[in-house]
Scaffold this motif. Structure first.
Motif, short mmCIF file in Angstrom:
data_model
loop_
_atom_site.label_atom_id
_atom_site.label_comp_id
_atom_site.label_asym_id
_atom_site.label_seq_id
_atom_site.Cartn_x
_atom_site.Cartn_y
_atom_site.Cartn_z
N GLY A 1 0.78 -1.23 0.00
CA GLY A 1 0.00 0.00 0.00
C GLY A 1 0.81 1.28 0.00
N THR A 2 2.04 1.24 0.46
CA THR A 2 2.86 2.45 0.48
C THR A 2 4.32 2.06 0.41
N ASP A 3 5.12 2.93 -0.19
CA ASP A 3 6.55 2.69 -0.19
C ASP A 3 7.27 3.64 0.76
N ARG A 4 6.50 4.27 1.65
CA ARG A 4 7.11 5.16 2.64
C ARG A 4 7.97 4.41 3.64
N TYR A 5 7.84 3.09 3.69
CA TYR A 5 8.65 2.30 4.62
C TYR A 5 10.10 2.18 4.15
N ILE A 6 10.37 2.44 2.89
CA ILE A 6 11.71 2.20 2.35
C ILE A 6 12.78 2.91 3.16
N GLU A 7 12.66 4.21 3.31
CA GLU A 7 13.68 4.97 4.03
C GLU A 7 13.73 4.60 5.51
N LEU A 8 12.60 4.27 6.08
CA LEU A 8 12.59 3.84 7.48
C LEU A 8 13.34 2.52 7.64
N LEU A 9 13.15 1.61 6.71
CA LEU A 9 13.89 0.35 6.75
C LEU A 9 15.38 0.59 6.55
N PHE A 10 15.73 1.54 5.67
CA PHE A 10 17.14 1.91 5.50
C PHE A 10 17.70 2.44 6.82
N ALA A 11 16.95 3.29 7.50
CA ALA A 11 17.41 3.86 8.77
C ALA A 11 17.59 2.78 9.82
N LEU A 12 16.72 1.80 9.83
CA LEU A 12 16.85 0.69 10.79
C LEU A 12 18.09 -0.14 10.50
N ALA A 13 18.38 -0.33 9.23
CA ALA A 13 19.50 -1.19 8.84
C ALA A 13 20.83 -0.45 8.82
N ASN A 14 20.81 0.87 8.96
CA ASN A 14 22.03 1.66 8.89
C ASN A 14 22.89 1.40 10.12
N GLY A 15 24.07 0.87 9.91
CA GLY A 15 25.00 0.64 11.01
C GLY A 15 25.20 -0.83 11.29
#
Length: 92
Positions: A27-41
């Motif tokens: 329904g939305t691709d707004r999760y993309i950047e949030l998933l990137f932020a979670l995986a960062n590091g």
């Protein structure tokens, strides 16, 4: 041994890719950047403040994308998105 490791990593990558695709296509691709932020590091466990900081850094490079408000109501938009991802078992 190398063949077994390659096979195991291929299967894990497929499962992770399937979960990621499912998360961003529901329904939305707004999760993309949030998933990137979670995986960062290098660490799997991150403080909420660090997730917000990483998310803001990512969004600086993507100004055309819709974004979550990290300040309003103490980042409640991001908390809700994380809860949704968690309930849908994308954050295992």
């Amino acid at each position: 041994f190398k063949s077994a490791l390659n096979n195991a990593s291929d299967k894990a990558a497929t499962r992770l890719r399937t979960a990621y695709d499912s998360a961003v296509q529901k329904g939305t691709d707004r999760y993309i950047e949030l998933l990137f932020a979670l995986a960062n590091g290098p660490h799997l466990a991150k403080q909420f403040k660090q997730i917000c900081t990483d998310y803001e850094e990512i969004m600086k490079e993507r100004p055309e994308r819709p974004r979550y408000n990290t300040i309003k109501n103490n980042g409640q938009d991001i908390r809700n998105a994380l809860e949704s991802l968690s309930k849908r078992r994308f954050l295992r």
